[in-house]
Write an enzyme that holds these catalytic residues in place. Sequence first.
Site, mmCIF file in Angstrom:
data_model
loop_
_atom_site.group_PDB
_atom_site.id
_atom_site.type_symbol
_atom_site.label_atom_id
_atom_site.label_comp_id
_atom_site.label_asym_id
_atom_site.label_seq_id
_atom_site.Cartn_x
_atom_site.Cartn_y
_atom_site.Cartn_z
ATOM 1 N N ARG A 19 3.465 -6.818 -3.595
ATOM 2 C CA ARG A 19 3.092 -6.168 -4.861
ATOM 3 C C ARG A 19 4.267 -5.600 -5.658
ATOM 4 N NH1 ARG A 19 0.525 -3.011 -0.985
ATOM 5 N NH2 ARG A 19 1.660 -1.145 -0.330
ATOM 6 N N ASP B 42 2.868 6.330 -9.418
ATOM 7 C CA ASP B 42 4.076 5.643 -9.911
ATOM 8 C C ASP B 42 4.169 5.489 -11.435
ATOM 9 O OD1 ASP B 42 3.611 5.124 -7.258
ATOM 10 O OD2 ASP B 42 3.789 2.957 -7.411
HETATM 11 C C1 FRU Z 1 3.544 3.178 -4.450
HETATM 12 C C2 FRU Z 1 2.303 2.323 -4.497
HETATM 13 C C3 FRU Z 1 2.598 0.921 -4.979
HETATM 14 C C4 FRU Z 1 1.275 0.475 -5.530
HETATM 15 C C5 FRU Z 1 0.755 1.750 -6.147
HETATM 16 C C6 FRU Z 1 -0.726 1.909 -6.112
HETATM 17 O O1 FRU Z 1 3.278 4.542 -4.532
HETATM 18 O O2 FRU Z 1 1.663 2.291 -3.239
HETATM 19 O O3 FRU Z 1 3.126 0.069 -3.993
HETATM 20 O O4 FRU Z 1 1.409 -0.544 -6.457
HETATM 21 O O5 FRU Z 1 1.357 2.818 -5.443
HETATM 22 O O6 FRU Z 1 -1.122 3.071 -6.794
#
Ligand code: FRU
Length: 479
Positions: A166, A39
């Site tokens: 999150r 991300d």
């Molecule tokens: C989305 C995700 C988020 C998390 C991150 C961890 O792709 O799963 O929800 O914060 O990637 O890398």
Amino acid sequence: MENGFQREREERKKMEGTVKNCPFRTNYHIMPPVGWLNDPNGLCQFGGVFHVYFQYSPLNVHGGGGYWGHCTSRDLFHWTYEEPALTTDIPEDRSGVYSGSALIEDGRMYLFYTGNVKLPGDYDYVDAGRISTQLMVESGDGFHMSEKRKILGMEDYPEHMTEHVRDPKVWKENGRYYLVLGARARAWDSEGKRRDKGGVLIYVSDNKKDWSLCREIVPEKAFGYMWECPDIFVLDGKRVLSFCPQGLEREKERFQNLYQSGYSLMDKGKSLEETFTEWDMGFDFYAPQTFEAEDGRRILIAWAGVPDTEQTHRNLSVKNGWQHCLTFPGELTFQDGRIFRRPARELENLGWQKAELENGRYDWAGKTVRLTAEGIGEDGWTARIGDGENALTVRVMGDRTELSFLDENGNPAKCGGGRGVRVGRTKGKTEQIQILIDSSIAEIYVNGGEIVFTTRIYLEKEERGLKVSGEGNCRLEVI
Ligand code: FRU
């Protein structure tokens, strides 16, 4: 603390040659210097400079996290790689410095993110074994970070939430601060079977440090079991909730990927599910985040990938020690009741040169390509990107655009790494299409950004052909 950063540096150095020589490295997209990226995080423009942070696993090409990578740019297309900004160095984030966002205020940058902890043991990591803490760091320059400060913990989430909470996105409105979190609520269907529901939690604060819950959005009827990476913003006076629902059932021409990302309009008097529109119809798009540029534009950048797709398709750069990239930054506008996404206008300044198709063909090895077709007629239009059978076909007909890596017998082309077919439809007839190809990524904007397809494509340099057929005024430009 130095240890984590040191390990990243060593790995980057060790792999530098292999990564750099990989034919699939792009010219203008953000990639991991080594290893894995997912991300985009903390997107902002700060003192004229664009900062993009990203989920980064330098030590494992298959992910696992551990860092916020960092790069900067003045024009959204030429990126400089900086030292990673965050790594796991406090008890609250020991299993991951997960996704989050930036807030710029009075010449300071505030970063908000989720510290993830997975306790060792026999847990399901949904109801037990996971600790999700929301943290904040401050910075005067975007490079040097303050101590990490806990702003929300498990004790602050509603009782019926699972431990999946999150991805804080923070904004300021009418003098107050708001923070939205993605969440998974515990729920059961009418037969008593566990069927969790995705949703978001919105918190409010007057000082960025003390937060209280002000709204919880979990739909009546489940729309996926978990929502990740939420984002709330106002575009042309309309309030938009962008989120990534996991667990939607595939429909013929909707929800074609394993996990989705899309947006809903919040002020419509309709349910969020009813107005939910996918951001992208291609194979590789997830976890978008938006920010407001200093000139007021709303810009979106996403991960050009989807989690957990190893079983269905692959990225052929893995053998050279890296995988994944981010999308081109897109500018958002509201048109005909939906959001259009066009490449950020800085794209115009890259020095495009006109090129000619010879008998409908062009060899683009080593070049970045922009192919535009306008006035597409009744008989449709087709582009083939690749070499012979090893190609991606983009077919436009009526209101339908199709991306296909399959040959006449339905066999997947090598350059797709297992990718098959994706379909998207415009409201009316499709009249215009723009295809941008930067080495191993193609981004296809239909009818001026009404629908967009993002896909990775793995052609060796000598396989990089382009063939166009059908009616329509074609323009080819390269850099
Ligand atoms: C989305 C995700 C988020 C998390 C991150 C961890 O792709 O799963 O929800 O914060 O990637 O890398």
